[in-house]
Design an enzyme around this catalytic site. Structure first.
Site, PDB file in Angstrom:
ATOM      1  N   TYR A   1     -17.748   4.229  13.401  1.00 57.93           N
ATOM      2  CA  TYR A   1     -16.421   3.712  13.020  1.00 57.93           C
ATOM      3  C   TYR A   1     -16.022   2.553  13.936  1.00 57.93           C
ATOM      4  O   TYR A   1     -16.075   1.403  13.554  1.00 57.93           O
ATOM      5  CB  TYR A   1     -15.340   4.823  13.012  1.00 57.93           C
ATOM      6  CG  TYR A   1     -14.075   4.292  12.384  1.00 57.93           C
ATOM      7  CD1 TYR A   1     -13.831   4.439  11.030  1.00 57.93           C
ATOM      8  CD2 TYR A   1     -13.154   3.551  13.132  1.00 57.93           C
ATOM      9  CE1 TYR A   1     -12.703   3.879  10.429  1.00 57.93           C
ATOM     10  CE2 TYR A   1     -12.021   2.996  12.543  1.00 57.93           C
ATOM     11  CZ  TYR A   1     -11.811   3.175  11.200  1.00 57.93           C
ATOM     12  OH  TYR A   1     -10.701   2.603  10.615  1.00 57.93           O
TER      13      TYR A   1
ATOM     14  N   LYS B   1     -10.740  -3.703  12.161  1.00 62.81           N
ATOM     15  CA  LYS B   1      -9.542  -3.249  12.886  1.00 62.81           C
ATOM     16  C   LYS B   1      -9.295  -4.120  14.134  1.00 62.81           C
ATOM     17  O   LYS B   1      -8.151  -4.321  14.532  1.00 62.81           O
ATOM     18  CB  LYS B   1      -9.682  -1.774  13.287  1.00 62.81           C
ATOM     19  CG  LYS B   1      -9.678  -0.820  12.096  1.00 62.81           C
ATOM     20  CD  LYS B   1      -8.414  -0.941  11.274  1.00 62.81           C
ATOM     21  CE  LYS B   1      -8.325   0.074  10.156  1.00 62.81           C
ATOM     22  NZ  LYS B   1      -7.200  -0.170   9.246  1.00 62.81           N
TER      23      LYS B   1
ATOM     24  N   GLY C   1       0.851  -1.198   0.000  1.00 59.79           N
ATOM     25  CA  GLY C   1       0.000   0.000   0.000  1.00 59.79           C
ATOM     26  C   GLY C   1       0.881   1.240   0.000  1.00 59.79           C
ATOM     27  O   GLY C   1       0.686   2.162   0.787  1.00 59.79           O
TER      28      GLY C   1
ATOM     29  N   SER D   1       1.603   3.567  -2.366  1.00 70.17           N
ATOM     30  CA  SER D   1       1.485   4.660  -3.346  1.00 70.17           C
ATOM     31  C   SER D   1       0.743   5.871  -2.828  1.00 70.17           C
ATOM     32  O   SER D   1       0.626   6.864  -3.541  1.00 70.17           O
ATOM     33  CB  SER D   1       0.748   4.126  -4.584  1.00 70.17           C
ATOM     34  OG  SER D   1      -0.540   3.689  -4.200  1.00 70.17           O
TER      35      SER D   1
HETATM   36  P1  NAD Z   1      -4.968   5.236   0.851  1.00 72.63           P
HETATM   37  O1  NAD Z   1      -6.189   5.015   0.052  1.00 72.63           O
HETATM   38  O2  NAD Z   1      -4.348   6.583   0.804  1.00 72.63           O
HETATM   39  O3  NAD Z   1      -3.842   4.152   0.444  1.00 72.63           O
HETATM   40  C1  NAD Z   1      -4.182   2.804   0.279  1.00 72.63           C
HETATM   41  C2  NAD Z   1      -3.038   2.064  -0.380  1.00 72.63           C
HETATM   42  O4  NAD Z   1      -3.430   0.677  -0.513  1.00 72.63           O
HETATM   43  C3  NAD Z   1      -2.688   2.545  -1.799  1.00 72.63           C
HETATM   44  O5  NAD Z   1      -1.280   2.543  -1.951  1.00 72.63           O
HETATM   45  C4  NAD Z   1      -3.268   1.456  -2.695  1.00 72.63           C
HETATM   46  O6  NAD Z   1      -2.603   1.287  -3.936  1.00 72.63           O
HETATM   47  C5  NAD Z   1      -3.081   0.245  -1.828  1.00 72.63           C
HETATM   48  N1  NAD Z   1      -3.931  -0.889  -2.203  1.00 72.63           N
HETATM   49  C6  NAD Z   1      -5.286  -0.943  -2.266  1.00 72.63           C
HETATM   50  N2  NAD Z   1      -5.667  -2.179  -2.657  1.00 72.63           N
HETATM   51  C7  NAD Z   1      -4.532  -2.907  -2.828  1.00 72.63           C
HETATM   52  C8  NAD Z   1      -4.273  -4.237  -3.235  1.00 72.63           C
HETATM   53  N3  NAD Z   1      -5.258  -5.091  -3.519  1.00 72.63           N
HETATM   54  N4  NAD Z   1      -2.988  -4.631  -3.343  1.00 72.63           N
HETATM   55  C9  NAD Z   1      -1.953  -3.781  -3.066  1.00 72.63           C
HETATM   56  N5  NAD Z   1      -2.150  -2.514  -2.654  1.00 72.63           N
HETATM   57  C10 NAD Z   1      -3.422  -2.083  -2.541  1.00 72.63           C
HETATM   58  O7  NAD Z   1      -5.339   4.826   2.350  1.00 72.63           O
HETATM   59  P2  NAD Z   1      -4.815   5.283   3.810  1.00 72.63           P
HETATM   60  O8  NAD Z   1      -5.815   6.210   4.382  1.00 72.63           O
HETATM   61  O9  NAD Z   1      -3.392   5.654   3.774  1.00 72.63           O
HETATM   62  O10 NAD Z   1      -4.997   3.904   4.604  1.00 72.63           O
HETATM   63  C11 NAD Z   1      -3.925   3.043   4.897  1.00 72.63           C
HETATM   64  C12 NAD Z   1      -4.177   2.384   6.248  1.00 72.63           C
HETATM   65  O11 NAD Z   1      -4.168   3.411   7.257  1.00 72.63           O
HETATM   66  C13 NAD Z   1      -5.549   1.701   6.346  1.00 72.63           C
HETATM   67  O12 NAD Z   1      -5.417   0.531   7.120  1.00 72.63           O
HETATM   68  C14 NAD Z   1      -6.371   2.719   7.108  1.00 72.63           C
HETATM   69  O13 NAD Z   1      -7.464   2.137   7.802  1.00 72.63           O
HETATM   70  C15 NAD Z   1      -5.329   3.255   8.064  1.00 72.63           C
HETATM   71  N6  NAD Z   1      -5.662   4.547   8.697  1.00 72.63           N
HETATM   72  C16 NAD Z   1      -6.083   5.608   7.949  1.00 72.63           C
HETATM   73  C17 NAD Z   1      -6.429   6.783   8.605  1.00 72.63           C
HETATM   74  C18 NAD Z   1      -6.925   7.999   7.824  1.00 72.63           C
HETATM   75  O14 NAD Z   1      -7.514   8.902   8.433  1.00 72.63           O
HETATM   76  N7  NAD Z   1      -6.675   8.072   6.535  1.00 72.63           N
HETATM   77  C19 NAD Z   1      -6.309   6.907   9.988  1.00 72.63           C
HETATM   78  C20 NAD Z   1      -5.832   5.815  10.723  1.00 72.63           C
HETATM   79  C21 NAD Z   1      -5.516   4.627  10.067  1.00 72.63           C
END
Ligand code: NAD
Length: 380
Positions: free
Chosen positions: A234, A243, A48, A50
């Site tokens: 959530y 989670k 993940g 990117s």
């Molecule tokens: P994002 O959408 O910005 O990034 C998601 C990443 O997952 C991307 O790089 C995408 O290419 C990759 N991805 C999706 N499907 C895939 C697959 N099948 N194979 C390989 N890569 C894949 O999301 P984010 O907000 O950075 O979330 C990342 C983690 O952080 C999640 O677990 C999310 O729950 C957690 N998180 C997010 C927040 C928030 O507020 N954004 C807060 C706390 C925790």
């Protein structure tokens, strides 16, 4: 900067500017460089990589920590009919900057749920690195295609009662009413299969069985909890259940890593603008209020700053991660501070369809989402 105009639908930007994404990543690399170096782990696998927290982790570790990184992301490639997704351009930009600056990096666009992706990655690691020191699992998706072709879709639903509240439509620039329904047992199971710890477990187990984990190997995955008034939709909903599954996975992995003196942790991050977070019903409203309050108090952080605290200040720096009673590492203490939440609640109570742009940081939230797709000005 870009000849492409953003296509906004609700809180989703459906296209991206290649040049803008390049400039976005370059600005982030420069910010990491300005902060200075820290002794990062040697070899890091990021799933993940990117976008959002995964990209921020990769930037900090590669350009700040001097780590060699292998990044996996699942993104839309540009075609004759359609441009690529923002993550596609950002991962390409990362690779180009790494090459130019002599930073070791290898990237793949592949579905991390597929065993074939694991097999190819393991083969590459065996040939080029021998072992891995850190695995960051930062996948956020709404879909997982199982090996037998079965499609699991993650849903954002309640486990108890249907809910209604204010949402945000960035395309229409207005508040909208949103509903969240109660999930079925199948929807809950599917959401856990997509956003829980199954795939994280499969990756670490496969690496361990192949003897590719270095002594002291660590692995991290990201989670969110939020203040009490967000719990109904959530923490106590389908995403929260996924989670909890992630947390159970961390406990299992920690046990399995004992022979290597390794560690597996869930890291609780703050709520931030990312592609994944803005599609969560009600969250954009909370986020815009939170951003306004945290900016006013000088506490605002983005993914890059959260990952700097985690890696440069704590894990590979002078401090240590803050661990809670459940063994989770906490990066969300500023968000959850009593004075911050008190002010967020007061503004939430006063929120109307007329005043939302001034009570919350509406412009900041919109600009940040556009910026992540290569569209907005890079400062401001
Ligand atoms: P994002 O959408 O910005 O990034 C998601 C990443 O997952 C991307 O790089 C995408 O290419 C990759 N991805 C999706 N499907 C895939 C697959 N099948 N194979 C390989 N890569 C894949 O999301 P984010 O907000 O950075 O979330 C990342 C983690 O952080 C999640 O677990 C999310 O729950 C957690 N998180 C997010 C927040 C928030 O507020 N954004 C807060 C706390 C925790």
């Amino acid at each position: 900067m870009s000849s492409v105009e953003p296509e906004l639908v609700g809180c989703v930007v459906r296209n991206a500017s290649a040049e803008g994404c390049q400039a976005y990543v370059a600005a982030q690399v420069a910010a990491v460089r300005r902060r200075g170096r820290f002794p990062g782990p040697r070899r890091v696998l990021i799933i993940g990589a990117s976008s959002g927290f995964g990209l921020a982790a990769r930037l900090q570790l590669a350009f700040g920590g001097g780590s060699a990184t292998y990044g996996i992301a699942f993104e839309r490639a540009p075609s004759a009919e359609q441009g690529g997704s923002a993550g596609w351009y950002k991962q390409q930009a990362f690779d180009q900057l790494a090459r130019e600056q002599g930073v070791q990096a290898e990237s793949r666009f592949a579905d991390a749920f597929l065993p074939a992706t694991r097999a190819q990655t393991l083969a590459w690691i065996r040939t080029h690195w021998g072992q891995v020191d850190l695995l960051v699992y930062s996948l956020a998706s709404s879909v997982r295609i199982r090996e037998d072709g079965q499609r699991c879709c993650a849903v954002i639903k309640s486990l108890h009662n249907s809910l209604e509240g204010w949402g945000l439509d960035l395309a229409a620039e207005q508040l909208i009413r949103q509903q969240v329904e109660v999930a079925t047992a199948q929807e809950l199971a599917d959401t856990e299969a997509v956003m829980g710890g199954d795939s994280w477990h499969a990756w670490v187990s496969a690496l361990q069985q192949a003897d590719l984990l270095a002594p002291g190997f660590r692995t991290l995955a990201f989670s969110y909890e939020g203040p009490a008034f967000t719990h109904a939709w959530y923490r106590d909903g389908t995403l929260g259940a996924a989670k909890r599954h992630l947390l159970q996975t961390a406990d299992q992995l920690r046990d399995a890593l004992v022979p290597l003196q390794g560690d597996a942790r869930v890291v609780m991050c703050k709520a931030l603008v990312t592609r994944a977070s803005l599609v969560i019903p009600f969250l954009p409203i909370y986020l815009m209020l939170l951003m306004a309050v945290m900016k006013e108090k000088g506490l605002h952080e983005e993914c890059l700053q959260q990952m700097a605290r985690l890696f440069a200040d704590q894990l590979y720096g002078p401090g240590a991660p803050r661990c809670d009673a459940l063994g989770r590492w906490r990066l969300d203490e500023l968000e959850l501070r009593a004075d911050v939440q008190h002010e967020v609640l007061a503004r939430r109570a006063a929120l109307t369809a007329e005043n939302f742009r001034t009570l919350g940081d509406y412009d900041g939230l919109r600009a940040e989402l556009l910026r992540q797709h290569g569209f907005a000005p890079l400062s401001g």
